[in-house]
Design an enzyme around this catalytic site. Structure first.
Site, PDB file in Angstrom:
ATOM      1  CG  HIS A  61      -1.763  -1.074   1.291  1.00 13.74           C
ATOM      2  ND1 HIS A  61      -2.304  -1.803   2.594  1.00 13.74           N
ATOM      3  CD2 HIS A  61      -2.522  -1.730   0.402  1.00 13.74           C
ATOM      4  CE1 HIS A  61      -3.021  -2.604   2.557  1.00 13.74           C
ATOM      5  NE2 HIS A  61      -3.302  -2.953   1.069  1.00 13.74           N
ATOM      6  CE1 TYR A 131       0.050  -0.332   8.882  1.00 11.44           C
ATOM      7  CE2 TYR A 131      -1.651  -0.222  10.501  1.00 11.44           C
ATOM      8  CZ  TYR A 131      -0.937  -0.816   9.373  1.00 11.44           C
ATOM      9  OH  TYR A 131      -1.274  -2.171   9.105  1.00 11.44           O
TER      10      TYR A 131
END
Length: 184
Positions: A61, A131
């Site tokens: 991603h 994240y």
């Protein structure tokens, strides 16, 4: 906190101090002053986490400009084989990847520059990945590279993977907008 450079320019592994006693452990994953001193981003816009089962593969991603971002990732439970793929056309490591073992025991973190794709495979699950990202999620700019198209030696030829991740373009067909100095 120790910083280790990787073979991908701008990508580094961070090894924080880990304090342990009979209650467990304590790890500091971010310190504004230290990150500033190391030349790393300190302006995080979103933070989130995922929980994934064994054999799950997420990735590869990234967000396209102008919503591309630096990212700080780490695994707070379980373990993953983490992968970074350089998509910056003028990078000496363009099209190459690097593998990292992230897990709760090591408490290591990865700092990812703009212009790289990120993914991971769960080796010890469930795995919780956290994240921090420097831009807000922009669905129209969120995309990826097909997981099996970049020569990455994944430990599983048939992982549990989303249909979306299976449908990404292969690396050979991706026209990269990324450069070392930003998008062009």
């Amino acid at each position: 906190m120790e910083l280790r450079q990787t073979s991908i320019p701008g990508c580094c592994e961070l090894l924080p101090d880990r304090f342990r006693d009979d209650r467990g452990s304590f790890v500091k994953t971010f310190h504004h002053g230290l990150f500033t001193e190391l030349g790393l981003n300190t302006d995080w816009r979103e933070e989130y986490y995922s929980v994934s089962h064994p054999r799950v593969l997420r990735g590869l991603h990234f967000q396209l400009p102008p919503h591309d971002h630096e990212k700080l990732v780490y695994c707070s439970a379980g373990g993953v084989l983490d992968v970074v793929l350089d998509l910056r056309r003028d990078s000496p490591s363009y099209g190459r990847h690097e593998l990292f073992e992230l897990n709760a025991e090591r408490a290591n973190l990865l700092y990812l520059p703009k212009g790289v794709a990120h993914g991971f495979y769960v080796t010890d699950g469930p795995a919780t990945m956290l994240y921090k990202v420097a831009t807000v999620y922009a669905p129209a700019h969120d995309t990826g590279i097909r997981w099996d198209s970049a020569g990455i030696p994944w430990p599983d030829a048939d992982p549990v993977i989303s249909q979306r991740d299976r449908s990404f373009a292969p690396l050979a067909e991706f026209v990269s907008p990324f450069t070392m100095g930003g998008a062009r």
